[in-house]
Scaffold this motif. Structure first.
Motif, short mmCIF file in Angstrom:
data_model
loop_
_atom_site.label_atom_id
_atom_site.label_comp_id
_atom_site.label_asym_id
_atom_site.label_seq_id
_atom_site.Cartn_x
_atom_site.Cartn_y
_atom_site.Cartn_z
N GLY A 1 61.57 57.38 62.38
CA GLY A 1 60.88 57.03 61.14
C GLY A 1 59.43 57.45 61.17
O GLY A 1 58.89 57.97 60.20
N PHE A 2 58.76 57.22 62.30
CA PHE A 2 57.36 57.62 62.43
C PHE A 2 57.21 59.13 62.34
O PHE A 2 56.34 59.63 61.61
CB PHE A 2 56.79 57.11 63.76
CG PHE A 2 55.39 57.57 64.01
CD1 PHE A 2 54.33 57.02 63.31
CD2 PHE A 2 55.14 58.57 64.93
CE1 PHE A 2 53.04 57.45 63.54
CE2 PHE A 2 53.85 59.00 65.17
CZ PHE A 2 52.80 58.44 64.47
N VAL A 3 58.05 59.87 63.04
CA VAL A 3 57.97 61.33 63.02
C VAL A 3 58.27 61.85 61.62
O VAL A 3 57.60 62.75 61.11
CB VAL A 3 58.93 61.94 64.06
CG1 VAL A 3 59.04 63.44 63.90
CG2 VAL A 3 58.46 61.59 65.46
N GLY A 4 59.25 61.27 60.96
CA GLY A 4 59.58 61.68 59.59
C GLY A 4 58.46 61.39 58.62
O GLY A 4 58.15 62.20 57.73
N SER A 5 57.81 60.25 58.78
CA SER A 5 56.69 59.90 57.90
C SER A 5 55.52 60.85 58.10
O SER A 5 54.88 61.28 57.13
CB SER A 5 56.22 58.47 58.18
OG SER A 5 57.22 57.57 57.83
N MET A 6 55.25 61.20 59.34
CA MET A 6 54.15 62.13 59.60
C MET A 6 54.47 63.51 59.02
O MET A 6 53.60 64.18 58.46
CB MET A 6 53.88 62.24 61.10
CG MET A 6 53.26 61.02 61.70
SD MET A 6 51.69 60.62 60.96
CE MET A 6 52.09 59.13 60.09
N ALA A 7 55.70 63.94 59.15
CA ALA A 7 56.09 65.25 58.60
C ALA A 7 55.98 65.25 57.07
O ALA A 7 55.48 66.22 56.48
CB ALA A 7 57.50 65.60 59.04
N MET A 8 56.43 64.18 56.45
CA MET A 8 56.34 64.13 54.98
C MET A 8 54.89 64.05 54.52
O MET A 8 54.52 64.68 53.52
CB MET A 8 57.12 62.92 54.46
CG MET A 8 58.61 63.10 54.50
SD MET A 8 59.19 64.50 53.52
CE MET A 8 58.75 63.96 51.90
N ALA A 9 54.06 63.30 55.22
CA ALA A 9 52.65 63.21 54.85
C ALA A 9 51.96 64.56 54.99
O ALA A 9 51.18 64.96 54.12
CB ALA A 9 51.95 62.16 55.72
N LYS A 10 52.26 65.27 56.06
CA LYS A 10 51.67 66.60 56.25
C LYS A 10 52.16 67.57 55.19
O LYS A 10 51.40 68.39 54.69
CB LYS A 10 52.00 67.11 57.65
CG LYS A 10 51.23 68.33 58.04
CD LYS A 10 51.43 68.65 59.49
CE LYS A 10 50.60 69.87 59.85
NZ LYS A 10 50.78 70.25 61.24
N PHE A 11 53.43 67.47 54.83
CA PHE A 11 53.97 68.34 53.80
C PHE A 11 53.31 68.06 52.45
O PHE A 11 52.97 68.98 51.71
CB PHE A 11 55.48 68.17 53.69
CG PHE A 11 56.09 68.98 52.59
CD1 PHE A 11 56.21 70.35 52.73
CD2 PHE A 11 56.53 68.39 51.43
CE1 PHE A 11 56.76 71.12 51.71
CE2 PHE A 11 57.08 69.13 50.41
CZ PHE A 11 57.20 70.50 50.55
N LEU A 12 53.14 66.79 52.11
CA LEU A 12 52.51 66.45 50.83
C LEU A 12 51.04 66.83 50.80
O LEU A 12 50.50 67.16 49.75
CB LEU A 12 52.69 64.96 50.54
CG LEU A 12 54.10 64.52 50.21
CD1 LEU A 12 54.15 63.00 50.07
CD2 LEU A 12 54.60 65.18 48.95
#
Length: 92
Positions: free
Chosen positions: A74-85
């Protein structure tokens, strides 16, 4: 395990399920992408807490390991989505 603790844990599971339903509603209706990412964060945190409560109820280590994996992904996914946005790409 005492009866009071068992009732409290079952109440916690019920409230976590309600929280997951609210987050799912925000995920589906969210007007912006940021709302959807926050709803996913809420979902994985509630899922992790659900696994921890189940681990306490059934006294099994497997649930605690699953909760740790949910937290990690979940943490890795959240960081990836934040960086993408933020930048429009995940890998530079």
């Amino acid at each position: 395990m005492t009866l009071l603790l068992l009732w409290a844990l079952k109440g916690a599971l019920f409230l976590l399920a309600i929280g997951m339903l609210c987050a799912l509603a925000r995920l589906l209706i969210g007007p912006t992408a940021q709302d959807r990412v926050m709803a996913l964060d809420c979902l994985y945190i509630n899922g992790m807490l659900t696994m921890l409560v189940l681990g306490i109820i059934y006294a099994s280590d497997v649930y605690f390991e699953a909760a740790m994996l949910i937290a990690l992904f979940g943490f890795v996914g959240s960081m990836a989505m934040a960086k993408f946005l933020l930048r429009g790409e995940v890998i530079e």
